[in-house]
Design a protein around this motif. Structure first.
Motif, PDB file in Angstrom:
ATOM      1  N   UNK A  47      -3.717  51.585  30.078  1.00 26.21           N
ATOM      2  CA  UNK A  47      -2.439  50.900  29.830  1.00 26.21           C
ATOM      3  C   UNK A  47      -1.294  51.629  30.531  1.00 26.21           C
ATOM      4  N   UNK A  48      -1.570  52.197  31.699  1.00 26.81           N
ATOM      5  CA  UNK A  48      -0.564  52.972  32.421  1.00 26.81           C
ATOM      6  C   UNK A  48      -0.191  52.337  33.751  1.00 26.81           C
ATOM      7  N   UNK A  49      -0.049  51.002  33.771  1.00 32.13           N
ATOM      8  CA  UNK A  49       0.295  50.292  35.001  1.00 32.13           C
ATOM      9  C   UNK A  49       1.769  50.356  35.356  1.00 32.13           C
ATOM     10  N   UNK A  61      -0.163  32.177  27.664  1.00 30.38           N
ATOM     11  CA  UNK A  61       0.259  30.978  26.940  1.00 30.38           C
ATOM     12  C   UNK A  61       1.766  30.753  26.984  1.00 30.38           C
ATOM     13  N   UNK A  62       2.516  31.669  27.570  1.00 28.13           N
ATOM     14  CA  UNK A  62       3.982  31.634  27.633  1.00 28.13           C
ATOM     15  C   UNK A  62       4.615  31.658  26.240  1.00 28.13           C
ATOM     16  N   UNK A  63       3.912  32.256  25.271  1.00 28.32           N
ATOM     17  CA  UNK A  63       4.475  32.411  23.926  1.00 28.32           C
ATOM     18  C   UNK A  63       5.412  33.612  23.887  1.00 28.32           C
ATOM     19  N   UNK A  64       5.158  34.594  24.746  1.00 29.90           N
ATOM     20  CA  UNK A  64       5.977  35.804  24.810  1.00 29.90           C
ATOM     21  C   UNK A  64       6.632  35.905  26.176  1.00 29.90           C
ATOM     22  N   UNK A  65       7.901  36.308  26.195  1.00 30.70           N
ATOM     23  CA  UNK A  65       8.601  36.620  27.436  1.00 30.70           C
ATOM     24  C   UNK A  65       9.504  37.807  27.151  1.00 30.70           C
ATOM     25  N   UNK A  66       9.328  38.880  27.928  1.00 28.02           N
ATOM     26  CA  UNK A  66      10.088  40.112  27.750  1.00 28.02           C
ATOM     27  C   UNK A  66      10.799  40.463  29.047  1.00 28.02           C
ATOM     28  N   UNK A  67      12.024  40.952  28.952  1.00 33.84           N
ATOM     29  CA  UNK A  67      12.793  41.400  30.110  1.00 33.84           C
ATOM     30  C   UNK A  67      12.850  42.918  30.070  1.00 33.84           C
ATOM     31  N   UNK A  68      12.370  43.574  31.122  1.00 37.10           N
ATOM     32  CA  UNK A  68      12.385  45.036  31.186  1.00 37.10           C
ATOM     33  C   UNK A  68      13.799  45.518  31.509  1.00 37.10           C
ATOM     34  N   UNK A  69      14.397  46.293  30.600  1.00 40.30           N
ATOM     35  CA  UNK A  69      15.747  46.811  30.820  1.00 40.30           C
ATOM     36  C   UNK A  69      15.737  48.295  31.168  1.00 40.30           C
ATOM     37  N   UNK A  70      14.580  48.948  30.991  1.00 42.34           N
ATOM     38  CA  UNK A  70      14.427  50.347  31.390  1.00 42.34           C
ATOM     39  C   UNK A  70      12.961  50.558  31.760  1.00 42.34           C
ATOM     40  N   UNK A  71      12.667  50.984  32.992  1.00 44.43           N
ATOM     41  CA  UNK A  71      11.278  51.117  33.435  1.00 44.43           C
ATOM     42  C   UNK A  71      10.585  52.334  32.822  1.00 44.43           C
ATOM     43  N   UNK A  72       9.254  52.303  32.886  1.00 42.81           N
ATOM     44  CA  UNK A  72       8.465  53.416  32.376  1.00 42.81           C
ATOM     45  C   UNK A  72       7.055  53.376  32.920  1.00 42.81           C
ATOM     46  N   UNK A  73       6.210  54.316  32.457  1.00 44.66           N
ATOM     47  CA  UNK A  73       4.837  54.451  32.954  1.00 44.66           C
ATOM     48  C   UNK A  73       3.855  53.505  32.280  1.00 44.66           C
TER      49      UNK A  73
END
Length: 95
Positions: A47-49, A61-73
């Motif tokens: 899980x380190x992509x 399924x497009x049930x979840x949508x998240x916007x990354x506001x701070x990147x990480x490992x």
């Protein structure tokens, strides 16, 4: 969980804003995300992509949508199922 909620990873620096949420647990780096930062170590190897700032992540399924506001490992998932980046819609051709 409602739209606008900001979640933080327990395994890296990743922070996301919820755009749309269904039923399930949002994870980053193999650990559940929470509104408060609680460090539990490093992201799991599978899980380190990594995440990229400004990208939207969705499930199949497009049930979840998240916007990354701070990147990480760590990489994002819902109940162990990886999320993928949402493709931009193509602009209409101008003739």
């Amino acid at each position: 969980m409602k739209p606008g909620t900001r979640l933080k990873s327990a395994t890296c620096d990743t922070e996301v804003m919820v755009i749309r949420a269904g039923q399930g647990t949002i994870e980053c780096g193999g650990a559940p995300m929470a509104e408060d930062k609680q460090s539990v170590g490093e992201p799991a190897a599978d899980h380190a992509g990594g995440t990229l700032i400004g990208k939207r992540y969705v499930d199949a399924d497009a049930a979840f949508e998240l916007l990354c506001v701070k990147p990480g490992k760590g990489s994002l998932a819902v109940d162990g199922t990886p999320l993928v980046t949402k493709d931009a819609k193509p602009l209409p051709a101008s003739d």
